[in-house]
Design a protein around this motif. Structure first.
Motif, mmCIF file in Angstrom:
data_model
loop_
_atom_site.group_PDB
_atom_site.id
_atom_site.type_symbol
_atom_site.label_atom_id
_atom_site.label_comp_id
_atom_site.label_asym_id
_atom_site.label_seq_id
_atom_site.Cartn_x
_atom_site.Cartn_y
_atom_site.Cartn_z
ATOM 1 N N PHE A 53 0.839 -1.207 0.000
ATOM 2 C CA PHE A 53 0.000 0.000 0.000
ATOM 3 C C PHE A 53 0.872 1.253 0.000
ATOM 4 C CE2 PHE A 53 -3.794 -2.444 1.413
ATOM 5 C CZ PHE A 53 -4.722 -1.886 0.550
ATOM 6 N N ILE A 54 1.945 1.252 0.781
ATOM 7 C CA ILE A 54 2.827 2.420 0.827
ATOM 8 C C ILE A 54 3.458 2.666 -0.543
ATOM 9 C CG2 ILE A 54 4.942 3.379 1.849
ATOM 10 C CD1 ILE A 54 4.078 1.922 4.474
ATOM 11 N N ASP A 55 3.865 1.592 -1.226
ATOM 12 C CA ASP A 55 4.403 1.737 -2.584
ATOM 13 C C ASP A 55 3.355 2.340 -3.518
ATOM 14 O OD1 ASP A 55 6.878 0.734 -1.876
ATOM 15 O OD2 ASP A 55 6.440 -1.304 -2.571
ATOM 16 N N GLN A 56 2.100 1.878 -3.418
ATOM 17 C CA GLN A 56 1.029 2.414 -4.255
ATOM 18 C C GLN A 56 0.780 3.891 -3.945
ATOM 19 O OE1 GLN A 56 -2.184 -0.365 -3.412
ATOM 20 N NE2 GLN A 56 -1.891 -1.326 -5.404
ATOM 21 N N ILE A 57 0.847 4.250 -2.673
ATOM 22 C CA ILE A 57 0.651 5.640 -2.264
ATOM 23 C C ILE A 57 1.740 6.522 -2.874
ATOM 24 C CG2 ILE A 57 0.797 7.177 -0.247
ATOM 25 C CD1 ILE A 57 -0.714 4.805 1.263
ATOM 26 N N LEU A 58 2.972 6.031 -2.841
ATOM 27 C CA LEU A 58 4.066 6.799 -3.449
ATOM 28 C C LEU A 58 3.857 6.934 -4.955
ATOM 29 C CD1 LEU A 58 7.021 5.370 -1.373
ATOM 30 C CD2 LEU A 58 6.345 7.786 -1.483
ATOM 31 N N ASP A 59 3.326 5.903 -5.599
ATOM 32 C CA ASP A 59 3.096 5.940 -7.046
ATOM 33 C C ASP A 59 1.907 6.809 -7.434
ATOM 34 O OD1 ASP A 59 5.229 4.249 -7.503
ATOM 35 O OD2 ASP A 59 4.001 2.442 -7.720
ATOM 36 N N PHE A 60 0.816 6.726 -6.662
ATOM 37 C CA PHE A 60 -0.436 7.345 -7.086
ATOM 38 C C PHE A 60 -0.947 8.469 -6.185
ATOM 39 C CE2 PHE A 60 -0.513 2.901 -8.609
ATOM 40 C CZ PHE A 60 -0.453 3.161 -9.977
ATOM 41 N N GLY A 61 -0.363 8.626 -5.009
ATOM 42 C CA GLY A 61 -0.823 9.629 -4.061
ATOM 43 C C GLY A 61 -1.530 8.986 -2.878
ATOM 44 N N ALA A 62 -1.716 9.776 -1.821
ATOM 45 C CA ALA A 62 -2.369 9.302 -0.595
ATOM 46 C C ALA A 62 -3.880 9.417 -0.750
ATOM 47 C CB ALA A 62 -1.866 10.098 0.608
ATOM 48 N N LEU A 63 -4.405 8.655 -1.690
ATOM 49 C CA LEU A 63 -5.826 8.727 -2.015
ATOM 50 C C LEU A 63 -6.661 8.117 -0.895
ATOM 51 C CD1 LEU A 63 -5.477 7.638 -5.757
ATOM 52 C CD2 LEU A 63 -5.383 9.950 -4.789
ATOM 53 N N GLU A 64 -7.843 8.689 -0.679
ATOM 54 C CA GLU A 64 -8.695 8.256 0.439
ATOM 55 C C GLU A 64 -8.959 6.760 0.457
ATOM 56 O OE1 GLU A 64 -12.220 10.407 2.001
ATOM 57 O OE2 GLU A 64 -11.658 11.876 0.462
ATOM 58 N N ARG A 65 -9.083 6.159 -0.720
ATOM 59 C CA ARG A 65 -9.460 4.744 -0.789
ATOM 60 C C ARG A 65 -8.412 3.802 -0.182
ATOM 61 N NH1 ARG A 65 -8.610 5.797 -6.410
ATOM 62 N NH2 ARG A 65 -6.720 4.815 -7.197
ATOM 63 N N TYR A 66 -7.181 4.277 -0.013
ATOM 64 C CA TYR A 66 -6.130 3.446 0.562
ATOM 65 C C TYR A 66 -6.217 3.361 2.087
ATOM 66 C CZ TYR A 66 -3.774 3.734 -3.978
ATOM 67 O OH TYR A 66 -3.457 3.665 -5.302
ATOM 68 N N PHE A 67 -7.061 4.178 2.692
ATOM 69 C CA PHE A 67 -7.047 4.316 4.152
ATOM 70 C C PHE A 67 -8.387 4.026 4.784
ATOM 71 C CE2 PHE A 67 -4.013 7.232 2.286
ATOM 72 C CZ PHE A 67 -2.853 6.877 2.944
ATOM 73 N N ARG A 68 -8.296 3.659 6.045
ATOM 74 C CA ARG A 68 -9.462 3.514 6.908
ATOM 75 C C ARG A 68 -9.425 4.700 7.869
ATOM 76 N NH1 ARG A 68 -11.788 -1.200 9.304
ATOM 77 N NH2 ARG A 68 -10.501 -2.403 7.884
ATOM 78 N N PRO A 69 -10.478 5.538 7.884
ATOM 79 C CA PRO A 69 -10.487 6.645 8.860
ATOM 80 C C PRO A 69 -10.482 6.052 10.268
ATOM 81 C CG PRO A 69 -12.311 6.829 7.298
ATOM 82 C CD PRO A 69 -11.676 5.498 7.078
ATOM 83 N N ILE A 98 0.232 14.554 0.753
ATOM 84 C CA ILE A 98 1.032 14.604 1.985
ATOM 85 C C ILE A 98 0.511 13.574 2.987
ATOM 86 C CG2 ILE A 98 1.784 15.995 3.952
ATOM 87 C CD1 ILE A 98 1.444 18.481 2.223
ATOM 88 N N LEU A 99 1.421 12.676 3.424
ATOM 89 C CA LEU A 99 1.094 11.644 4.393
ATOM 90 C C LEU A 99 2.196 11.597 5.443
ATOM 91 C CD1 LEU A 99 -0.607 9.116 5.242
ATOM 92 C CD2 LEU A 99 0.902 7.779 3.757
ATOM 93 N N ILE A 100 1.797 11.522 6.705
ATOM 94 C CA ILE A 100 2.745 11.344 7.804
ATOM 95 C C ILE A 100 2.467 9.977 8.409
ATOM 96 C CG2 ILE A 100 3.574 12.197 10.028
ATOM 97 C CD1 ILE A 100 2.423 14.972 9.212
ATOM 98 N N LEU A 101 3.432 9.060 8.295
ATOM 99 C CA LEU A 101 3.267 7.726 8.866
ATOM 100 C C LEU A 101 3.727 7.724 10.316
ATOM 101 C CD1 LEU A 101 4.534 5.471 5.947
ATOM 102 C CD2 LEU A 101 2.163 5.866 6.668
ATOM 103 N N GLY A 102 2.955 7.068 11.144
ATOM 104 C CA GLY A 102 3.326 6.929 12.547
ATOM 105 C C GLY A 102 3.752 5.509 12.836
ATOM 106 N N ASN A 103 3.267 4.980 13.926
ATOM 107 C CA ASN A 103 3.590 3.632 14.345
ATOM 108 C C ASN A 103 2.311 2.812 14.291
ATOM 109 O OD1 ASN A 103 4.887 1.399 15.546
ATOM 110 N ND2 ASN A 103 6.036 2.716 16.938
ATOM 111 N N GLY A 104 2.400 1.567 14.614
ATOM 112 C CA GLY A 104 1.228 0.712 14.598
ATOM 113 C C GLY A 104 1.523 -0.578 15.315
ATOM 114 N N GLY A 105 0.615 -1.518 15.178
ATOM 115 C CA GLY A 105 0.818 -2.778 15.865
ATOM 116 C C GLY A 105 -0.224 -3.794 15.484
ATOM 117 N N GLN A 106 -0.206 -4.896 16.221
ATOM 118 C CA GLN A 106 -1.152 -5.970 15.968
ATOM 119 C C GLN A 106 -2.506 -5.586 16.528
ATOM 120 O OE1 GLN A 106 0.227 -9.786 17.247
ATOM 121 N NE2 GLN A 106 -1.519 -10.850 16.351
#
Length: 156
Positions: A53-69, A98-106
């Motif tokens: 997904f991150i690769d796709q975001i870099l290729d196409f932009g941080a489009l809403e469909r890639y994310f879960r609010p 523009i996307l700022i990645l944070g941290n995450g987990g299981q």
């Protein structure tokens, strides 16, 4: 209180991706996520989905469909991936570019706020977004169409 700085992770024609780093830590928030899950045999498939997904975001932009609010109505907190996965990576989607990645987990609970660790990652991003807005208001942060310009550190 801890000091954090904004770091550029990657930039393409369609998207600029940042992360944050606590000045007291050796790794930035995204690197911590990668270090925990990239080599995890049980969760590696879920990690690879997020990396794709991150690769796709870099290729196409941080489009809403890639994310879960994920956060509250008033913030820009999002999670990857949108499909079923045992992992969640949190970020701030400020725009399509523009996307700022944070941290995450299981993900072990129904919602992030039922898990203290995941909730902490989301709260950090929510606070950082507030500080960015304050920086824009006082002129110490400039957000253009595709970049965030600042040399300040932020107290979270």
């Amino acid at each position: 209180m801890s000091e954090v700085e904004l770091l550029l992770l990657d930039q393409t024609e369609n998207c600029t991706v940042y992360t944050i780093q606590f000045l007291s830590d050796d790794l930035n928030e995204f690197e911590k996520f990668v270090a925990r899950f990239q080599a995890d045999g049980e969760l590696n498939k879920d990690f690879r989905i997020i990396a794709k997904f991150i690769d796709q975001i870099l290729d196409f932009g941080a489009l809403e469909r890639y994310f879960r609010p994920e956060g509250k109505m008033k913030d820009a907190v999002v999670a990857l991936p949108t499909l079923r996965s045992r992992l969640r990576l949190y970020g701030l989607r400020l725009s399509d570019r523009i996307l700022i990645l944070g941290n995450g987990g299981q993900k072990k609970t129904r919602t992030y706020d039922e898990d203290d660790t995941l909730s902490g990652y989301v709260l950090t991003l929510q606070r950082f977004e507030e500080l960015l807005k304050e920086g824009v208001a006082d002129g110490s942060v400039i957000i253009t169409e595709s970049e965030i310009e600042t040399d300040k550190t932020f107290d979270i």
